[in-house]
Scaffold this active site. Structure first.
Site, PDB file in Angstrom:
ATOM      1  N   LYS A  22       0.825  -1.211   0.000  1.00  0.00           N
ATOM      2  CA  LYS A  22       0.000   0.000   0.000  1.00  0.00           C
ATOM      3  C   LYS A  22       0.861   1.264   0.000  1.00  0.00           C
ATOM      4  O   LYS A  22       0.663   2.171  -0.807  1.00  0.00           O
ATOM      5  CB  LYS A  22      -0.894   0.012   1.244  1.00  0.00           C
ATOM      6  CG  LYS A  22      -1.601   1.335   1.477  1.00  0.00           C
ATOM      7  CD  LYS A  22      -2.490   1.307   2.712  1.00  0.00           C
ATOM      8  CE  LYS A  22      -1.795   1.652   4.000  1.00  0.00           C
ATOM      9  NZ  LYS A  22      -1.702   3.088   4.295  1.00  0.00           N
ATOM     10  N   ASN A  23       1.815   1.316   0.944  1.00  0.00           N
ATOM     11  CA  ASN A  23       2.551   2.568   1.114  1.00  0.00           C
ATOM     12  C   ASN A  23       3.517   2.845  -0.030  1.00  0.00           C
ATOM     13  O   ASN A  23       3.951   3.984  -0.215  1.00  0.00           O
ATOM     14  CB  ASN A  23       3.284   2.582   2.456  1.00  0.00           C
ATOM     15  CG  ASN A  23       2.299   2.686   3.617  1.00  0.00           C
ATOM     16  OD1 ASN A  23       1.138   3.055   3.415  1.00  0.00           O
ATOM     17  ND2 ASN A  23       2.747   2.331   4.803  1.00  0.00           N
ATOM     18  N   ARG A  93      -4.222  10.713   4.866  1.00  0.00           N
ATOM     19  CA  ARG A  93      -3.152  11.664   5.099  1.00  0.00           C
ATOM     20  C   ARG A  93      -2.091  11.638   3.996  1.00  0.00           C
ATOM     21  O   ARG A  93      -1.432  12.652   3.730  1.00  0.00           O
ATOM     22  CB  ARG A  93      -2.529  11.288   6.446  1.00  0.00           C
ATOM     23  CG  ARG A  93      -1.929  12.407   7.141  1.00  0.00           C
ATOM     24  CD  ARG A  93      -1.380  11.957   8.455  1.00  0.00           C
ATOM     25  NE  ARG A  93      -0.424  12.941   8.866  1.00  0.00           N
ATOM     26  CZ  ARG A  93       0.783  12.982   8.416  1.00  0.00           C
ATOM     27  NH1 ARG A  93       1.205  12.071   7.584  1.00  0.00           N
ATOM     28  NH2 ARG A  93       1.604  13.943   8.814  1.00  0.00           N
ATOM     29  N   CYS A 117      -5.011  12.934  13.609  1.00  0.00           N
ATOM     30  CA  CYS A 117      -5.603  11.692  13.136  1.00  0.00           C
ATOM     31  C   CYS A 117      -5.617  10.724  14.290  1.00  0.00           C
ATOM     32  O   CYS A 117      -5.082  11.015  15.350  1.00  0.00           O
ATOM     33  CB  CYS A 117      -4.864  11.144  11.926  1.00  0.00           C
ATOM     34  SG  CYS A 117      -3.439  10.180  12.329  1.00  0.00           S
ATOM     35  N   ARG A 122       0.626  13.911  14.209  1.00  0.00           N
ATOM     36  CA  ARG A 122       1.183  13.724  12.874  1.00  0.00           C
ATOM     37  C   ARG A 122       1.301  15.024  12.060  1.00  0.00           C
ATOM     38  O   ARG A 122       0.612  15.224  11.066  1.00  0.00           O
ATOM     39  CB  ARG A 122       0.369  12.677  12.094  1.00  0.00           C
ATOM     40  CG  ARG A 122       0.385  11.348  12.794  1.00  0.00           C
ATOM     41  CD  ARG A 122      -0.340  10.276  12.023  1.00  0.00           C
ATOM     42  NE  ARG A 122       0.477   9.665  10.988  1.00  0.00           N
ATOM     43  CZ  ARG A 122       0.081   8.615  10.284  1.00  0.00           C
ATOM     44  NH1 ARG A 122      -1.086   8.078  10.488  1.00  0.00           N
ATOM     45  NH2 ARG A 122       0.869   8.103   9.358  1.00  0.00           N
ATOM     46  N   PRO A 123       2.190  15.914  12.479  1.00  0.00           N
ATOM     47  CA  PRO A 123       2.371  17.178  11.760  1.00  0.00           C
ATOM     48  C   PRO A 123       3.064  16.974  10.408  1.00  0.00           C
ATOM     49  O   PRO A 123       3.554  15.873  10.112  1.00  0.00           O
ATOM     50  CB  PRO A 123       3.281  17.972  12.701  1.00  0.00           C
ATOM     51  CG  PRO A 123       4.026  16.941  13.474  1.00  0.00           C
ATOM     52  CD  PRO A 123       3.125  15.755  13.604  1.00  0.00           C
ATOM     53  N   ILE A 124       3.098  18.051   9.589  1.00  0.00           N
ATOM     54  CA  ILE A 124       3.829  17.971   8.313  1.00  0.00           C
ATOM     55  C   ILE A 124       4.906  19.058   8.240  1.00  0.00           C
ATOM     56  O   ILE A 124       5.328  19.457   7.166  1.00  0.00           O
ATOM     57  CB  ILE A 124       2.890  18.073   7.084  1.00  0.00           C
ATOM     58  CG1 ILE A 124       2.071  19.381   7.095  1.00  0.00           C
ATOM     59  CG2 ILE A 124       1.980  16.881   6.982  1.00  0.00           C
ATOM     60  CD1 ILE A 124       1.482  19.720   5.724  1.00  0.00           C
ATOM     61  N   GLN A 126       8.018  18.978   8.736  1.00  0.00           N
ATOM     62  CA  GLN A 126       9.267  18.585   8.059  1.00  0.00           C
ATOM     63  C   GLN A 126       9.107  18.586   6.537  1.00  0.00           C
ATOM     64  O   GLN A 126      10.046  18.899   5.817  1.00  0.00           O
ATOM     65  CB  GLN A 126       9.730  17.206   8.537  1.00  0.00           C
ATOM     66  CG  GLN A 126      10.091  17.161  10.005  1.00  0.00           C
ATOM     67  CD  GLN A 126      11.200  18.143  10.342  1.00  0.00           C
ATOM     68  OE1 GLN A 126      12.267  18.120   9.738  1.00  0.00           O
ATOM     69  NE2 GLN A 126      10.940  19.033  11.288  1.00  0.00           N
ATOM     70  N   ASP A 305       3.953  -0.212  12.179  1.00  0.00           N
ATOM     71  CA  ASP A 305       2.773  -0.791  11.540  1.00  0.00           C
ATOM     72  C   ASP A 305       2.572  -2.269  11.890  1.00  0.00           C
ATOM     73  O   ASP A 305       1.596  -2.877  11.441  1.00  0.00           O
ATOM     74  CB  ASP A 305       2.853  -0.627  10.015  1.00  0.00           C
ATOM     75  CG  ASP A 305       2.517   0.794   9.582  1.00  0.00           C
ATOM     76  OD1 ASP A 305       2.069   1.591  10.431  1.00  0.00           O
ATOM     77  OD2 ASP A 305       2.697   1.112   8.393  1.00  0.00           O
ATOM     78  N   ILE A 327       7.230   5.766  17.696  1.00  0.00           N
ATOM     79  CA  ILE A 327       7.021   6.558  16.474  1.00  0.00           C
ATOM     80  C   ILE A 327       5.791   7.457  16.606  1.00  0.00           C
ATOM     81  O   ILE A 327       5.855   8.648  16.317  1.00  0.00           O
ATOM     82  CB  ILE A 327       6.854   5.648  15.228  1.00  0.00           C
ATOM     83  CG1 ILE A 327       7.981   4.621  15.143  1.00  0.00           C
ATOM     84  CG2 ILE A 327       6.745   6.487  13.954  1.00  0.00           C
ATOM     85  CD1 ILE A 327       9.351   5.170  14.835  1.00  0.00           C
ATOM     86  N   ARG A 397      -8.883  -0.108   4.103  1.00  0.00           N
ATOM     87  CA  ARG A 397      -7.913   0.885   3.635  1.00  0.00           C
ATOM     88  C   ARG A 397      -6.581   0.215   3.301  1.00  0.00           C
ATOM     89  O   ARG A 397      -5.862   0.702   2.422  1.00  0.00           O
ATOM     90  CB  ARG A 397      -7.657   1.935   4.717  1.00  0.00           C
ATOM     91  CG  ARG A 397      -8.829   2.853   4.969  1.00  0.00           C
ATOM     92  CD  ARG A 397      -8.435   3.938   5.930  1.00  0.00           C
ATOM     93  NE  ARG A 397      -7.183   4.549   5.491  1.00  0.00           N
ATOM     94  CZ  ARG A 397      -6.349   5.208   6.273  1.00  0.00           C
ATOM     95  NH1 ARG A 397      -6.606   5.363   7.544  1.00  0.00           N
ATOM     96  NH2 ARG A 397      -5.243   5.717   5.784  1.00  0.00           N
TER      97      ARG A 397
END
Ligand code: UD1
Length: 421
Positions: A22-23, A93, A117, A122-124, A126, A305, A327, A397
């Site tokens: 998926k990722n 996301r 979430c 879970r910021p962005i 970076q 995960d 994490i 998902r």
């Protein structure tokens, strides 16, 4: 809403071909935006996240066709708004990773901020700092981030924290920047390596993916490619835990064992026999699971995960295990549900202490996020009686037809469609 019903007690036995990751798929879908041609992806897993990404690409002006083989033609994107709207970003996301490609190729993009979430803040930051280093002008307004740049330029950038999505976003942007970019403290996940492989096939010049420093020599354009997605180490790991706890024997065809060392090591510590064969990974569940301590870390450490699934393994082990999550904050939502199934677990900060019990007991439980849902299915496989898992859209998902695949291995599991909640 669908629900999944499992009757515990059956051993998992047989062979299963691991689906595409998926990722990796989601990010390669984004990478197609960097080209003006057609990109064909093969072994694409049939997941709602992949469909959401295809919908976003369509809104951006791509023509998207097919499913397991997905053709993406990005020729029409420049005429569109280059915008990732809130309704899509909030459901997935990974939508924010269209930012780097759109900015690099079209000089502008507007992306909804993802917000919190279920598994933490879970910021962005970076992602944005990295793109700023490459020359982006960034403005935040009305819940959106607007980015603009004439042409990005190469730069040296050190990530404050190891981020998979951040590394992928900035790496994609740098492929079309003028000059050389050096990214340090990058994520080393296989999905980062896979993305670099695809970008290089498209004509990019990226070195070092899979190590903690990536160097990118910017090029003027990238072209569409044909690429088969690598198999999903997390799907493989989830089924491996299923085989382990049911005392089963499963051959995971195409399992990406080279990317699964920490996972296989922990399975072996728990007494699970793992044999690497030419066709994949064979897993033999033991009579007795041994307790095992796990700390999640960026790759090549133990993957976050797989944390929830390992907790199920620990919950039926002979003795005390500890699982520590480093994490994500708030990634223990499966714990109260597993406790309702009889697991002996105590949360202390970012660690869960688990005392193994002889048998879990079936219950009605609620899925809260993707991997948490997978852990509840696994728990159902070893629980006495019936387990009913609600809100399975989380599961869809990231796991393709999990009930059919587990049934193929002998599990007593079914999906009940349209169940009222
Ligand atoms: C990716 C995966 C997700 C997996 C995770 C960890 C995709 C689509 N998703 O998520 O399934 O669980 O890696 O392997 O590939 N962080 C910041 N600032 C940022 C970015 C991240 O502080 O700008 C923090 C996060 O809050 C988190 C940590 O860094 O604590 C790791 O997050 P990250 O690796 O970015 O996860 P994702 O890429 O979102």
């Amino acid at each position: 809403m669908d629900k999944i019903v499992v009757h515990g007690g059956a051993r998992l036995e047989g062979e299963l071909r691991v689906n595409g990751a998926k990722n990796a798929a989601l990010l390669i879908q984004c990478a197609a935006l960097l080209t003006s041609g057609k990109t064909t992806l093969r072994h694409v897993p049939q997941l709602s996240d992949v469909r959401t990404m295809s919908r976003l690409l369509e809104r951006l002006g791509c023509a998207v066709e097919g499913d397991r083989t997905l053709a993406i033609d990005a020729a029409g994107v420049g005429d569109g708004p280059c915008e990732a709207p809130y309704d899509l970003v909030k459901t997935m996301r990974a939508s924010v990773t269209v930012m780097g490609p759109l900015l690099a190729r079209y000089g502008r993009t507007k992306v909804s901020l993802p917000g919190g979430c279920a598994i933490g803040a879970r910021p962005i930051d970076q992602h944005l700092k990295g793109l700023e280093a490459l020359g982006a002008n960034i403005e935040l307004s009305h819940g959106y981030v607007n980015l603009e740049a004439e042409r990005l330029h190469g730069a040296a950038f050190v990530f404050d924290t190891v981020t998979v999505g951040g590394t992928q976003n900035v790496m994609m942007a740098a492929t079309l920047a003028k000059g050389t970019t050096r990214l340090e403290n990058v994520a080393r996940e296989p999905e980062v390596q896979e993305l670099a492989t695809v970008l290089n096939k498209m004509g990019a010049q990226i070195r070092g993916a899979g190590t903690s420093v990536i160097e990118i020599e910017g090029v003027d354009e990238l072209v569409g490619v044909d690429h088969a997605i690598l198999p999903d180490r997390i799907e493989a790991g989830t089924i491996a835990v299923g085989a382990a706890i049911t005392g089963g024997e499963v051959l995971l065809l195409d399992a990406p064992v080279d990317h699964m060392h920490s996972l296989i090591g922990k399975l072996e510590d728990a007494g699970v026999q793992c044999v690497v064969e030419p066709e994949g990974l064979r897993v033999y569940g033991p009579d007795q699971i041994e307790p095992v301590d796990v700390v999640t870390r960026p790759h090549p450490g133990f993957p976050t995960d797989m944390q929830a699934q390992f907790m199920v393994l620990a919950s039926v082990a002979k003795g005390r295990s500890m699982v520590t999550e480093t994490i994500f904050e708030n990634r223990f939502m499966h714990v109260p549900e597993l406790q309702r199934m009889g697991a002996d677990m105590h949360i202390s900060g970012n660690t869960v202490v688990i005392r193994g019990v002889d048998r879990l007991s079936g219950a009605t439980v609620m899925a809260t996020d993707l991997r948490a849902s997978a852990s509840l299915v696994l728990a159902g496989l070893v629980a006495e009686g019936e387990t009913e898992i609600r809100r399975v859209y989380h599961l869809d998902r990231g796991y393709e037809s999990i009930e059919e695949r587990l049934r193929g291995l002998g599990a007593n599991i079914e999906r009940v469609s349209g169940a009222r909640m």
